[in-house]
Design a protein around this motif. Structure first.
Motif, PDB file in Angstrom:
ATOM      1  N   HIS A 138      25.184  28.444   0.206  1.00 34.59           N
ATOM      2  CA  HIS A 138      25.305  27.385  -0.769  1.00 34.59           C
ATOM      3  C   HIS A 138      24.455  27.153  -1.604  1.00 34.59           C
ATOM      4  N   PHE A 139      24.742  27.071  -2.967  1.00 35.49           N
ATOM      5  CA  PHE A 139      23.709  26.953  -3.903  1.00 35.49           C
ATOM      6  C   PHE A 139      23.274  25.367  -3.752  1.00 35.49           C
ATOM      7  N   PRO A 140      21.822  25.202  -4.052  1.00 34.19           N
ATOM      8  CA  PRO A 140      20.879  26.257  -4.529  1.00 34.19           C
ATOM      9  C   PRO A 140      20.047  27.184  -3.515  1.00 34.19           C
ATOM     10  N   GLY A 141      20.811  27.197  -2.084  1.00 32.79           N
ATOM     11  CA  GLY A 141      20.205  27.967  -1.203  1.00 32.79           C
ATOM     12  C   GLY A 141      18.905  27.477  -0.358  1.00 32.79           C
ATOM     13  N   GLY A 142      18.898  27.899   0.942  1.00 28.11           N
ATOM     14  CA  GLY A 142      17.995  27.446   1.749  1.00 28.11           C
ATOM     15  C   GLY A 142      16.448  27.832   1.339  1.00 28.11           C
ATOM     16  N   ALA A 143      16.408  28.926   0.639  1.00 27.26           N
ATOM     17  CA  ALA A 143      14.917  29.599   0.644  1.00 27.26           C
ATOM     18  C   ALA A 143      14.005  28.525  -0.195  1.00 27.26           C
ATOM     19  N   LYS A 144      14.721  27.813  -1.171  1.00 28.90           N
ATOM     20  CA  LYS A 144      13.718  27.074  -2.055  1.00 28.90           C
ATOM     21  C   LYS A 144      13.228  26.174  -1.077  1.00 28.90           C
ATOM     22  N   PHE A 145      13.852  25.575  -0.117  1.00 28.94           N
ATOM     23  CA  PHE A 145      13.468  24.399   0.741  1.00 28.94           C
ATOM     24  C   PHE A 145      12.578  24.932   1.880  1.00 28.94           C
ATOM     25  N   MET A 146      12.730  25.884   2.302  1.00 24.02           N
ATOM     26  CA  MET A 146      11.895  26.616   3.000  1.00 24.02           C
ATOM     27  C   MET A 146      10.348  27.011   2.690  1.00 24.02           C
ATOM     28  N   ILE A 147      10.451  27.396   1.294  1.00 18.84           N
ATOM     29  CA  ILE A 147       9.264  27.631   0.607  1.00 18.84           C
ATOM     30  C   ILE A 147       8.477  26.145   0.366  1.00 18.84           C
ATOM     31  N   GLU A 148       9.313  25.251   0.004  1.00 19.64           N
ATOM     32  CA  GLU A 148       8.743  23.928  -0.458  1.00 19.64           C
ATOM     33  C   GLU A 148       8.153  23.325   0.588  1.00 19.64           C
ATOM     34  N   GLU A 149       8.799  23.585   1.889  1.00 20.78           N
ATOM     35  CA  GLU A 149       7.974  22.989   3.234  1.00 20.78           C
ATOM     36  C   GLU A 149       7.013  23.902   3.947  1.00 20.78           C
ATOM     37  N   GLY A 150       6.493  25.028   3.316  1.00 17.98           N
ATOM     38  CA  GLY A 150       5.317  25.750   3.654  1.00 17.98           C
ATOM     39  C   GLY A 150       5.680  27.093   4.181  1.00 17.98           C
ATOM     40  N   ALA A 151       6.840  27.540   4.244  1.00 19.31           N
ATOM     41  CA  ALA A 151       7.330  28.607   5.058  1.00 19.31           C
ATOM     42  C   ALA A 151       6.467  29.840   4.582  1.00 19.31           C
ATOM     43  N   LEU A 152       5.933  29.975   3.589  1.00 17.65           N
ATOM     44  CA  LEU A 152       5.388  31.036   2.947  1.00 17.65           C
ATOM     45  C   LEU A 152       3.779  30.762   2.703  1.00 17.65           C
ATOM     46  N   ASP A 153       3.356  29.793   3.216  1.00 13.76           N
ATOM     47  CA  ASP A 153       1.951  29.443   3.215  1.00 13.76           C
ATOM     48  C   ASP A 153       1.009  30.406   4.110  1.00 13.76           C
ATOM     49  N   GLY A 154       0.236  31.102   3.624  1.00 12.71           N
ATOM     50  CA  GLY A 154      -0.694  32.081   4.075  1.00 12.71           C
ATOM     51  C   GLY A 154       0.186  33.673   4.332  1.00 12.71           C
ATOM     52  N   VAL A 155       1.411  33.621   3.902  1.00 10.86           N
ATOM     53  CA  VAL A 155       1.860  34.689   3.854  1.00 10.86           C
ATOM     54  C   VAL A 155       1.400  35.874   3.108  1.00 10.86           C
ATOM     55  N   ASP A 156       1.175  37.045   3.528  1.00 10.31           N
ATOM     56  CA  ASP A 156       0.944  38.158   2.619  1.00 10.31           C
ATOM     57  C   ASP A 156       1.992  39.010   2.145  1.00 10.31           C
ATOM     58  N   ALA A 157       2.937  39.027   2.919  1.00 12.23           N
ATOM     59  CA  ALA A 157       4.362  39.897   2.561  1.00 12.23           C
ATOM     60  C   ALA A 157       5.413  39.379   3.373  1.00 12.23           C
ATOM     61  N   ILE A 158       6.699  39.752   2.937  1.00 11.09           N
ATOM     62  CA  ILE A 158       7.842  39.202   3.596  1.00 11.09           C
ATOM     63  C   ILE A 158       8.911  40.623   3.487  1.00 11.09           C
ATOM     64  N   ILE A 159       9.495  40.677   4.592  1.00  8.26           N
ATOM     65  CA  ILE A 159      10.818  41.475   4.571  1.00  8.26           C
ATOM     66  C   ILE A 159      12.109  40.831   5.100  1.00  8.26           C
ATOM     67  N   GLY A 160      13.170  41.387   4.763  1.00  7.61           N
ATOM     68  CA  GLY A 160      14.349  40.851   5.300  1.00  7.61           C
ATOM     69  C   GLY A 160      15.613  42.062   5.181  1.00  7.61           C
ATOM     70  N   ALA A 161      16.560  41.711   5.762  1.00  7.58           N
ATOM     71  CA  ALA A 161      17.651  42.802   5.886  1.00  7.58           C
ATOM     72  C   ALA A 161      19.197  42.134   5.741  1.00  7.58           C
ATOM     73  N   HIS A 162      19.926  42.804   5.337  1.00  4.68           N
ATOM     74  CA  HIS A 162      21.516  42.369   5.467  1.00  4.68           C
ATOM     75  C   HIS A 162      22.415  43.425   5.967  1.00  4.68           C
ATOM     76  N   LEU A 163      23.026  42.912   7.021  1.00  4.75           N
ATOM     77  CA  LEU A 163      24.225  44.049   7.549  1.00  4.75           C
ATOM     78  C   LEU A 163      25.104  44.151   6.485  1.00  4.75           C
ATOM     79  N   TRP A 164      25.582  45.501   6.291  1.00  5.41           N
ATOM     80  CA  TRP A 164      26.256  45.839   5.141  1.00  5.41           C
ATOM     81  C   TRP A 164      27.363  46.697   5.443  1.00  5.41           C
ATOM     82  N   GLU A 165      28.849  46.302   5.133  1.00  2.00           N
ATOM     83  CA  GLU A 165      29.736  47.368   5.830  1.00  2.00           C
ATOM     84  C   GLU A 165      29.879  48.187   4.954  1.00  2.00           C
TER      85      GLU A 165
END
Length: 389
Positions: A138-165
């Motif tokens: 659902h736009f604008p997406g949850g990632a923006k709010f995660m970042i705004e609330e500090g999810a990436l504070d102190g993070v050096d790198a990030i990975i993620g995956a999507h299951l793909w039919e």
């Protein structure tokens, strides 16, 4: 089999059970309260302190036995407004809500990764941060709010995956640059003058204007965009009129624009409005134009894709780690990659023999659950390598 592989196999059954539970009880964007509660229970049970973030998200962190970097791993949580027709014992019990994009599997895999890494935490250099993100659909997406609330504070790198039919189980797909496009929207409301179908000379036919516009917009990519550049303009909604003998006074067209380059994105929207204005003026109609810019394009950082690819080779063999072409779907994981380096990849879940043939967002969408074990083993292996890097 590696140590991580042995531990992954040990937890595979519980990860499947968790995925099936989440599939039975899906929740829409920003309503993932039960999902959040269940995730927190799972994390607490393996000794990880966690807390809520971005309303219905969850964040937890595992500290390794040695100093090092902080690596984040993200899973999205939300379901879609679709009636589930998978026909399995774990079919959705929340009518009209369905995990038809695999986010139930994403959550389950990340819980599996946490279970693996907790068992080998003394080998980890640094910290692993687990991000369970709401509202990817659902736009604008949850990632923006995660970042705004500090999810990436102190993070050096990030990975993620999507299951793909579209990819078969036992394979993964990686890219070293572009992976997913910017998913934008637009709405055009054409205003004419309605009247009786027997007297068209007294009208400004909004339906006819819309029909001309529908055809003309399809020339943008073919005639204005470099043939070597990737872009899509697709119309998914055209509505005008209510009955057979009345010429309608309004028509509404809705569509999507997909692109990677900001300059191409701007060009396409400029041309949409130019063409709309020209056709409306030629027919004595007026118009309203609205655009909604979605997520940025998802661009992988090549050195991190390489680490994921190496982890994939360890788990699946070189022949099953595929360098794939970008896709024109969108993903708000792109917001994370604008802030910190990292990479996103696809985990194949398709299996013709098992009838796993329906694409993302289809009512009969399902996954080959063997993929869950492969996915969590690859993510755990890659996170461990990145923490030591």
């Amino acid at each position: 089999m590696t140590t991580i592989g042995v531990i992954a196999q040990k937890h595979h059954k519980s990860v499947i059970e968790l995925r099936r539970y989440l599939h039975r009880f899906p929740e829409l964007s920003n309503q993932e309260f039960n999902t959040q509660k269940h995730i927190m229970q799972e994390l607490t049970a393996i000794g990880l302190a966690c807390h809520s973030i971005a309303k219905t998200g969850v964040i937890a962190e595992l500290e390794g036995g040695k100093p090092g970097k902080t690596i984040a791993i993200r899973a999205d949580m939300d379901a879609l407004e679709i009636v589930d027709e998978c026909g399995k014992s774990y079919q959705s019990q929340n009518h009209g809500v369905c995990h038809a994009c695999g986010h139930d599997g994403h959550v389950a895999m990340l819980i599996g990764v946490a279970k693996i890494l907790v068992e080998i935490k003394e080998e980890i250099a640094g910290k692993i941060r687990f991000l369970f993100q709401p509202s990817e659909e659902h736009f604008p997406g949850g990632a923006k709010f995660m970042i705004e609330e500090g999810a990436l504070d102190g993070v050096d790198a990030i990975i993620g995956a999507h299951l793909w039919e579209p990819m078969k189980v036992g394979t993964i797909g990686i890219t070293f640059d572009r992976l997913m496009a910017s998913p934008d929207e637009f709405t055009i409301k054409i205003k004419g003058r309605g009247g009786h179908g027997s007297m068209p000379q007294q009208t400004v036919d909004a339906l006819l204007v819309g029909a001309q516009l529908t055809v003309a917009l399809q020339t943008i990519v073919s005639r204005n965009v470099d043939p070597l550049e990737q872009a899509v303009v697709s119309l998914g909604y055209f509505r005008a009129g209510e009955t057979f003998n009345i010429i309608p006074d309004t028509a509404v067209i809705k569509g999507t624009v997909r692109s990677f380059e900001p300059s191409i994105r701007s060009l396409i929207f400029e041309r949409i409005e130019q063409i709309t204005k020209g056709i409306c003026e030629a027919n004595n109609a007026s118009y309203e134009f609205e655009k909604v810019l979605g997520f940025p394009a998802l661009i992988n950082h090549p050195e991190y894709s390489k680490v994921i690819g190496e982890a994939g080779v360890t788990v699946l063999g070189k022949e099953n780690v595929l360098t794939i072409n970008p896709v024109m779907g969108g993903e708000d994981f792109s917001y994370y990659l604008e802030k910190v380096p990292g990479a996103f990849f696809f985990v194949g879940v398709g299996n013709v023999e098992k009838g796993i043939i329906y694409p993302q967002h289809h009512p009969k969408y399902d996954i080959d659950e063997d993929a869950l074990c492969y996915g969590m083993e690859i993510m755990a292996t890659a996170a461990l390598a990145l923490a030591h890097k």
